[in-house]
Motif scaffolding. Sequence first.
Motif, short mmCIF file in Angstrom:
data_model
loop_
_atom_site.label_atom_id
_atom_site.label_comp_id
_atom_site.label_asym_id
_atom_site.label_seq_id
_atom_site.Cartn_x
_atom_site.Cartn_y
_atom_site.Cartn_z
N GLU A 43 0.86 -1.18 0.00
CA GLU A 43 0.00 0.00 0.00
C GLU A 43 0.89 1.23 0.00
N HIS A 65 0.93 5.52 0.02
CA HIS A 65 0.23 6.80 0.19
C HIS A 65 1.16 7.93 -0.23
N TYR A 90 1.20 11.84 -0.24
CA TYR A 90 0.50 13.02 0.26
C TYR A 90 0.92 14.25 -0.53
N TRP A 135 -0.68 10.14 8.26
CA TRP A 135 -0.11 8.84 7.87
C TRP A 135 -0.24 7.80 8.99
N ARG A 180 -2.69 7.38 11.04
CA ARG A 180 -4.05 6.82 10.96
C ARG A 180 -4.12 5.77 9.84
N ASP A 181 -3.55 6.11 8.69
CA ASP A 181 -3.55 5.17 7.56
C ASP A 181 -2.75 3.91 7.89
N CYS A 182 -1.66 4.10 8.63
CA CYS A 182 -0.81 2.97 9.01
C CYS A 182 -1.57 2.03 9.95
N GLU A 232 -4.74 1.52 10.08
CA GLU A 232 -5.73 0.78 9.27
C GLU A 232 -5.06 -0.36 8.50
N TRP A 233 -3.86 -0.09 7.98
CA TRP A 233 -3.13 -1.14 7.23
C TRP A 233 -2.73 -2.27 8.17
#
Length: 312
Positions: free
Chosen positions: A276, A278, A280, A298, A300-302, A304-305
Amino acid sequence: MKTTKTVTLRRITLSFLLFSGAFSLSAQNQVIPLWNKIPDEVKAADYKEKEVLKDGKMQSTSQVSVPTLSIFIPKEAKSNQTAVVICPGGGYTHLAFEKEGTKVAEWFNSLGIAAFVLKYRMPTDLTMKNKNVGPLQDGQEAIRYIRQNAAKWNIDPNKIGILGFSAGGHLASTVSTHYDDKVYDSAFKVSARPDFSLLIYPVISMQNETTHKGSQINLLGNNPSQDLLDSFSNDKKVTAKTPPAFLIHATDDTVVIPENSINYYLALKKNGVTAELHLYEKGGHGFGLGVNDTSKFWTRDCIEWLKANGYN
């Protein structure tokens, strides 16, 4: 007689409580040497580590010749049995130890994830026989050490990842693609392969058009051969067995251009490896856990991953 036994029992109980209390405190941030004997070490009396301290805490350090692991175990009794080795960045000249190390370890602990900040050696001919592989030796040994001792910290030996920022991202991706390279004799008979990698504005390539020049010179020297450049351009070393990766970069990063992450992502995709990426819009370089602009999300995205892949 009864009184003596009672007093003795109380002393033993008190000693145990004091000992266990001390252990639980030190377990939160215990620092241990990575090696009993550093491989291919060259003794250099004048090469001393230089720490930058603020309020008693190490902010950054340079001229590292004795690698350590700073151990951060979640305080909660119930962890998710995941562990991450953290490689701070610094262009292979210094380590941004707080911003890209201890602060990140504390964040992982808040998620129930054990964290190990790796203070890896800075590549130099002064302290090692082959500076190209000095950091890789440290990275491999860190993974092996944690996997070998996983039960001690309630870690699943199949849930050990590696995270790197900037040049630390180069080391993390090197461990992820060169984990089978025999660069030293390990006492541990376990794999040095990370189960996943988290690459944060990483240096990936050593090719002149893509690399961070300072990192390239410090690791490979002033006039590296094309073979050496290719060997440490980790996008060229991806296989179907390379660990899954989560990558982030800011589009406006002019220090380490986003093509580093993009090319690694494409190589993973080509080899059928879960990945994945990202990108930005803004954030520049060196934003750590995120300070402003779009890059501050990032983490937050991490999370989720990590959840999606069973690591959190």
